[in-house]
Design a protein around this motif. Structure first.
Motif, PDB file in Angstrom:
ATOM      1  N   GLY A   1       0.824  -1.198   0.000  1.00 50.14           N
ATOM      2  CA  GLY A   1       0.000   0.000   0.000  1.00 50.14           C
ATOM      3  C   GLY A   1       0.855   1.244   0.000  1.00 50.14           C
ATOM      4  N   LEU A   2       0.229   2.388  -0.228  1.00 51.52           N
ATOM      5  CA  LEU A   2       0.968   3.640  -0.261  1.00 51.52           C
ATOM      6  C   LEU A   2       1.558   3.932   1.115  1.00 51.52           C
ATOM      7  N   GLY A   3       2.812   4.375   1.117  1.00 52.94           N
ATOM      8  CA  GLY A   3       3.451   4.724   2.366  1.00 52.94           C
ATOM      9  C   GLY A   3       3.912   3.541   3.192  1.00 52.94           C
ATOM     10  N   VAL A   4       3.793   2.346   2.650  1.00 50.15           N
ATOM     11  CA  VAL A   4       4.198   1.149   3.377  1.00 50.15           C
ATOM     12  C   VAL A   4       5.555   0.697   2.859  1.00 50.15           C
ATOM     13  N   ALA A   5       6.408   0.233   3.757  1.00 49.10           N
ATOM     14  CA  ALA A   5       7.737  -0.234   3.361  1.00 49.10           C
ATOM     15  C   ALA A   5       7.619  -1.428   2.433  1.00 49.10           C
ATOM     16  N   PRO A   6       8.583  -1.607   1.536  1.00 48.29           N
ATOM     17  CA  PRO A   6       8.547  -2.759   0.628  1.00 48.29           C
ATOM     18  C   PRO A   6       8.548  -4.078   1.401  1.00 48.29           C
ATOM     19  N   LEU A   7       7.884  -5.063   0.836  1.00 44.11           N
ATOM     20  CA  LEU A   7       7.889  -6.392   1.433  1.00 44.11           C
ATOM     21  C   LEU A   7       9.284  -7.007   1.335  1.00 44.11           C
ATOM     22  N   PRO A   8       9.647  -7.857   2.277  1.00 43.79           N
ATOM     23  CA  PRO A   8      10.937  -8.553   2.164  1.00 43.79           C
ATOM     24  C   PRO A   8      10.993  -9.339   0.862  1.00 43.79           C
ATOM     25  N   THR A   9      12.069  -9.191   0.133  1.00 43.45           N
ATOM     26  CA  THR A   9      12.209  -9.903  -1.130  1.00 43.45           C
ATOM     27  C   THR A   9      12.567 -11.363  -0.871  1.00 43.45           C
ATOM     28  N   ALA A  10      12.427 -12.182  -1.924  1.00 44.37           N
ATOM     29  CA  ALA A  10      12.798 -13.585  -1.787  1.00 44.37           C
ATOM     30  C   ALA A  10      14.278 -13.724  -1.454  1.00 44.37           C
ATOM     31  N   GLY A  11      15.100 -12.819  -2.007  1.00 50.97           N
ATOM     32  CA  GLY A  11      16.523 -12.865  -1.703  1.00 50.97           C
ATOM     33  C   GLY A  11      16.796 -12.598  -0.238  1.00 50.97           C
ATOM     34  N   ARG A  12      16.130 -11.599   0.340  1.00 46.90           N
ATOM     35  CA  ARG A  12      16.294 -11.307   1.760  1.00 46.90           C
ATOM     36  C   ARG A  12      15.834 -12.481   2.616  1.00 46.90           C
ATOM     37  N   ARG A  13      14.741 -13.094   2.230  1.00 44.21           N
ATOM     38  CA  ARG A  13      14.238 -14.243   2.985  1.00 44.21           C
ATOM     39  C   ARG A  13      15.218 -15.419   2.898  1.00 44.21           C
ATOM     40  N   LEU A  14      15.870 -15.552   1.758  1.00 45.44           N
ATOM     41  CA  LEU A  14      16.826 -16.643   1.601  1.00 45.44           C
ATOM     42  C   LEU A  14      17.967 -16.519   2.610  1.00 45.44           C
ATOM     43  N   GLU A  15      18.338 -15.291   2.925  1.00 45.81           N
ATOM     44  CA  GLU A  15      19.426 -15.071   3.868  1.00 45.81           C
ATOM     45  C   GLU A  15      19.079 -15.565   5.271  1.00 45.81           C
ATOM     46  N   GLU A  16      17.787 -15.726   5.575  1.00 40.79           N
ATOM     47  CA  GLU A  16      17.369 -16.157   6.897  1.00 40.79           C
ATOM     48  C   GLU A  16      17.496 -17.661   7.101  1.00 40.79           C
ATOM     49  N   LEU A  17      17.682 -18.410   6.017  1.00 44.44           N
ATOM     50  CA  LEU A  17      17.704 -19.866   6.123  1.00 44.44           C
ATOM     51  C   LEU A  17      19.078 -20.365   6.559  1.00 44.44           C
ATOM     52  N   ALA A  18      19.073 -21.436   7.344  1.00 47.13           N
ATOM     53  CA  ALA A  18      20.321 -22.070   7.754  1.00 47.13           C
ATOM     54  C   ALA A  18      21.006 -22.687   6.546  1.00 47.13           C
ATOM     55  N   PRO A  19      22.335 -22.831   6.577  1.00 41.09           N
ATOM     56  CA  PRO A  19      23.058 -23.388   5.416  1.00 41.09           C
ATOM     57  C   PRO A  19      22.552 -24.778   5.043  1.00 41.09           C
ATOM     58  N   ALA A  20      22.608 -25.070   3.746  1.00 38.39           N
ATOM     59  CA  ALA A  20      22.235 -26.379   3.198  1.00 38.39           C
ATOM     60  C   ALA A  20      22.789 -26.436   1.780  1.00 38.39           C
ATOM     61  N   PRO A  21      22.966 -27.632   1.219  1.00 36.92           N
ATOM     62  CA  PRO A  21      23.443 -27.717  -0.166  1.00 36.92           C
ATOM     63  C   PRO A  21      22.564 -26.933  -1.142  1.00 36.92           C
ATOM     64  N   VAL A  22      21.250 -26.967  -0.916  1.00 36.03           N
ATOM     65  CA  VAL A  22      20.312 -26.204  -1.745  1.00 36.03           C
ATOM     66  C   VAL A  22      19.303 -25.541  -0.814  1.00 36.03           C
ATOM     67  N   ARG A  23      19.085 -24.248  -1.006  1.00 32.50           N
ATOM     68  CA  ARG A  23      18.059 -23.505  -0.275  1.00 32.50           C
ATOM     69  C   ARG A  23      17.178 -22.788  -1.288  1.00 32.50           C
ATOM     70  N   LEU A  24      15.894 -22.737  -1.011  1.00 29.97           N
ATOM     71  CA  LEU A  24      14.941 -22.170  -1.963  1.00 29.97           C
ATOM     72  C   LEU A  24      13.871 -21.394  -1.226  1.00 29.97           C
ATOM     73  N   VAL A  25      13.548 -20.208  -1.727  1.00 30.03           N
ATOM     74  CA  VAL A  25      12.413 -19.420  -1.267  1.00 30.03           C
ATOM     75  C   VAL A  25      11.542 -19.126  -2.482  1.00 30.03           C
ATOM     76  N   PHE A  26      10.220 -19.309  -2.329  1.00 29.35           N
ATOM     77  CA  PHE A  26       9.328 -19.068  -3.460  1.00 29.35           C
ATOM     78  C   PHE A  26       7.980 -18.600  -2.946  1.00 29.35           C
ATOM     79  N   VAL A  27       7.249 -17.950  -3.841  1.00 24.15           N
ATOM     80  CA  VAL A  27       5.873 -17.550  -3.582  1.00 24.15           C
ATOM     81  C   VAL A  27       5.009 -18.223  -4.628  1.00 24.15           C
ATOM     82  N   GLY A  28       3.982 -18.908  -4.208  1.00 21.59           N
ATOM     83  CA  GLY A  28       3.176 -19.707  -5.125  1.00 21.59           C
ATOM     84  C   GLY A  28       2.161 -18.909  -5.884  1.00 21.59           C
ATOM     85  N   ARG A  29       2.625 -18.073  -6.813  1.00 17.84           N
ATOM     86  CA  ARG A  29       1.699 -17.272  -7.598  1.00 17.84           C
ATOM     87  C   ARG A  29       1.318 -17.963  -8.912  1.00 17.84           C
TER      88      ARG A  29
END
Length: 298
Positions: free
Chosen positions: A235-263
């Motif tokens: 919405g207007l005046g609202v901060a941007p939503l966390p991107t998938a890249g930012r969310r990926l940084e929150e995950l613990a290490p693994a051989p493969v990590r994935l963040v997605f939105v089911g659109r």
């Protein structure tokens, strides 16, 4: 809508041809009987000098282009509108088993993934090794590949390299038969019309921040435009939503990590909602998909 476009048949043929080129081949003996009766001294394998000789220059891999084993420290640079971002650790000893486990997961009912994305992930067990071989042909040896997909159907395979730019361009043009041009955004290289078939199936991007990308041939402009879009807001005046890249940084290490939105159309047995951000940590033991990320505010 999350879509990961199926590569055209000629791109698959090029990738399979490259995979075959990276495997050692054997030359059949036309007359086994005469071969077994030949003088052992005439066998090159019995000659220490021949056995230790270097392969012809044309068969030798090129020296590395810059340092080897480079990767990204974070993923804030990924497209803010990306609907899927994945990190693949190429130096992990369990990567092959991890990609196999991922393929098994997306072929089972109830995987909860957008169907086009699941189709793409199911090919990674062979596609990632072919991509690695492609990069090595130009002297790139990263420790990480990052997959970025958007709603428009385009995707990018990205890696980091601090190789000198002029040398980088020369390597790409020689190894991949592409023509490079410098633009405001960076460097764009496309398959050369003069190259013999099959043509290289990718455009190549060299972007600020020591980022390189392989994208489907003919789609470099579309990918660059998507990367330039601002992060979505609720919405207007609202901060941007966390991107998938930012969310990926929150995950613990693994051989493969994935963040997605089911659109996109989800697996019919999926338990998640269409707009719920999800994360997966994939290891050789299987897929950990229990930790969903916070949903966007209503």
């Amino acid at each position: 809508m999350v879509t990961t476009r199926r590569s055209p048949w000629w791109a698959s043929a090029w990738l399979l041809a490259l995979a075959c080129q990276t495997r050692p081949t054997s030359v059949p003996v036309s007359d086994p009987a005469s071969a077994s009766a030949s003088d052992p001294a005439s066998d090159p394998a019995s000659d220490p000098a021949s056995a230790s000789a270097d392969p012809p220059p044309s068969l030798q891999p090129p020296p590395p282009c810059g340092p080897t084993g480079e990767g990204f420290d974070g993923y804030a640079w990924t497209s803010p509108t990306a609907s899927a971002v994945a990190s693949i650790q190429l130096d992990d000893p369990e990567l092959a088993a991890t990609l196999s486990a991922l393929g098994d997961h997306v072929r089972d009912a109830g995987h909860g993934l957008p169907i086009p994305l699941a189709f793409s992930l199911g090919q990674w067990s062979w596609q990632v090794p072919v991509l690695v071989a492609t990069l090595e042909r130009a002297g790139f040896h990263p420790r990480e590949l990052v997959f970025v997909a958007g709603d428009d159907g385009d995707h990018a395979w990205m890696w980091r390299s601090t190789c000198d730019l002029d040398e980088m361009i020369a390597r790409m043009e020689s190894a991949w038969a592409v023509d490079a041009r410098r633009t405001v955004e960076g460097v764009v290289a496309s398959p050369s019309p003069q190259a013999p078939p099959p043509a290289f199936p990718h455009d190549v991007l060299v972007l600020p921040g020591q980022r390189l990308a392989l994208v489907p041939a003919g789609h470099a402009t579309a990918v660059l435009e998507r990367f330039a879009l601002p992060a979505p807001r609720v919405g207007l005046g609202v901060a941007p939503l966390p991107t998938a890249g930012r969310r990926l940084e929150e995950l613990a290490p693994a051989p493969v990590r994935l963040v997605f939105v089911g659109r996109a159309l989800l697996d019919p047995a999926a338990a998640s909602t269409a707009h719920e951000p999800r994360s997966l940590r994939i290891t050789a033991q299987g897929v950990d998909g229990d930790a969903s990320l916070p949903s966007p505010p209503p």
